[in-house]
Design an enzyme around this catalytic site. Structure first.
Site: not given
Ligand code: NAD
Length: 489
Positions: A390, A237, A182, A255, A289, A179-180, A153-155
């Site tokens: 973005e 990611t 971090e 997503e 997003c 996994k939320p 999940a994202p933050w």
């Molecule tokens: P992020 O990709 O940095 O992190 C998302 C998750 O992925 C976190 O839990 C992170 O620890 C994990 N992660 C990072 N690297 C990884 C790897 N190599 N392997 C496995 N897991 C890994 O994204 P973020 O910064 O937390 O969230 C923002 C992003 O999420 C934006 O791009 C936003 O558009 C997107 N988002 C999309 C939706 C949707 O429904 N499409 C909804 C909310 C957010």
């Protein structure tokens, strides 16, 4: 924090037990409105993933064997548990993400609604009718759980995005490890603790493991136990995960990011349009997003729109959500995200863009907070970074185009394809735009607000594949099997 501290320290939920990280490591969690540390949580690694996988394997048979009705009862209990803890979960979410408390409350309520939707949906799986498609055989389709699924999940909406994964995964009969992100694990950890206490699920059916992407997320993706990995996160990611998942051909549900256009045509109702953009661009500090980040206005409406929009944006009340419910927009998630937004603005202005309003943020809120002022940027080129990439902050661009055709061409000229909106009084134009816009969701005369558990959410192009919410999501968390029985005719 006294009000929101859970009864036990924050711990992971693994195999029905609340546990510290295997290696004993912890991470400090920070409130982005003040920079203050508000909690410590376990910081997991590969050993934590392995421990959670073993617990999930042990739980899989029992949960897979439940009836849809039993799973519905469990999900309803989880929803009731969430509702009963709305205030506490919302306070944690607000402190951990910097979002205003009323918004955090709405998200908890929406998450409980989503669990209720999937409780009902668990009992409605559909498929082709059984029949004799080959002479002498009866064929039927079974729709089965995938087994063990991972949710990353994202933050930006920590509890809500976890619920989007938990609902369909559990409804379909899968066991799940979540996994939320971090930096924002508090609401999910607390909910997992409450869910455990409620007894809604058998031990191990739902696990939560905290930690960062490389040490926990990547370990989940490379573990062969998982039949599906669902990520909500950045496009980069998603691509990293897709490469890693290729080794095991693990199914993915992605997503990813977005860069939603807001197409405003000459005949738009400006009052409605301005009110919608005030939400679309700046809700959750633009960290959404589906945030409307690119206004594309036709020649006849551009000046009138700008004239009304600027005061509307400037009327947003920005500050530390602790100041009270009058605050409409808090900080962005971290100092790093703040600097990232400022970097976009510096490069845009160096390339000739004009900041119409906003642009700074350091002076807003408490010292140590990570604020970005609600910002509108004009005179931007279609191929510029600020239009194509973005920002994930309260930064919106506005472009003037000649006509409807150019507006749609600009809107579709993006590697993202998550959401778009069009503002017009013409039903025909609206329907035509809905057909031509290459996005997983198109809103007419609104943006962002019309999201509901019953309807699918998911992208085209680099915004990913797979749907959240709705029965389409439930299907994504199942696999279908053809069974053919020789009937001896
Ligand atoms: P992020 O990709 O940095 O992190 C998302 C998750 O992925 C976190 O839990 C992170 O620890 C994990 N992660 C990072 N690297 C990884 C790897 N190599 N392997 C496995 N897991 C890994 O994204 P973020 O910064 O937390 O969230 C923002 C992003 O999420 C934006 O791009 C936003 O558009 C997107 N988002 C999309 C939706 C949707 O429904 N499409 C909804 C909310 C957010």
């Amino acid at each position: 924090m006294a009000q929101t501290t859970p009864s036990t320290p924050f711990r992971n939920l693994v195999g029905g037990k609340l546990l510290d990280a295997v290696g004993g490591a912890t991470r400090e969690i920070v409130n982005p409105a003040t920079g203050a540390t508000i909690a410590t949580v376990p910081e997991g690694d590969g050993a934590d993933v392995q421990r959670a996988v073993e617990a999930a394997l042990a739980a899989r048979r029992e949960w897979n064997a439940t009836t849809p009705g039993e799973r519905a009862t469990a999900l309803l209990k989880l929803a009731d548990t969430m509702d009963a803890a709305t205030d506490e979960l919302a306070q944690l979410e607000s402190a951990n993400t910097g979002k205003p408390l009323p918004m955090a409350k709405d998200e908890v309520t929406a998450s409980a609604d989503l669990l209720r939707f999937f409780a009902g949906a668990a009992r409605t799986l559909e498929g082709k009718s059984a029949g004799e498609y080959i002479k002498g055989y009866t064929s039927m389709v079974r729709r089965e759980p995938i087994g063990i699924v991972a949710g990353i999940a994202p933050w930006n909406y920590p509890l809500n995005m976890a619920a989007w994964k938990m609902g369909p995964a559990l409804a379909a009969g899968n066991v799940q490890i979540l996994k939320p992100a971090e930096g924002t694990p508090l609401s999910l950890l607390r909910f997992a603790e409450l869910a455990h206490a409620s007894g809604a699920l058998p031990d191990g059916a739902l696990g939560v493991v905290t930690g960062d992407g490389p040490n926990v997320g990547a370990k989940l993706v490379e573990n062969r136990a998982f039949g599906l990995v669902s990520l909500t996160g950045d496009v980069r990611t998603g691509k990293t995960i897709a490469r890693a998942a290729a080794d095991n051909l693990t199914r993915l549900h992605l997503e990813l990011g977005g860069k939603a256009p807001i197409v405003v045509l000459d005949d738009a109702d400006l009052e409605q349009t301005v009110a919608a953009i005030r939400v679309a661009g700046y809700w959750n500090s633009g960290q959404d997003c589906t945030a409307g980040t690119r206004i594309i206005a036709t020649r006849g409406v551009y000046d009138r729109l700008l004239e009304r929009l600027v005061p509307a944006i400037e009327s947003l009340k920005v500050g530390d959500p602790a100041e009270g419910d009058r605050i409409e927009m808090g900080p962005v998630i971290s100092a790093k995200q703040q600097q990232r937004a400022f970097g976009f603005l510096e490069r845009a202005t160096a390339a000739g863009a004009r900041i119409v309003t906003g642009g700074g943020g350091d002076a807003i809120g408490p010292a140590g907070g990570s604020f970005v002022a609600p910002t509108l940027v004009a005179d931007v080129a279609q191929d510029s970074e600020i239009v194509q990439d973005e920002v994930f902050g309260p930064v919106v661009t506005i472009q003037r185009v000649d006509d409807y055709e150019q507006a749609l061409a600009y809107a579709n000229d993006s590697r993202y394809g998550l959401a778009a909106s069009v503002f017009t009084e013409s039903v025909g134009r609206a329907m035509d735009a809905a057909r031509q816009l290459q996005f997983g969701c198109v809103w007419v005369n609104d943006h962002l607000t019309p999201i509901t558990s019953e309807m699918p959410h998911g992208g085209f192009k680099e915004s990913g594949y797979g749907k959240d919410m709705s029965t389409y999501s439930l299907e994504d968390y199942t696999q279908i099997k053809h069974v053919a029985v020789r009937i001896g005719l």
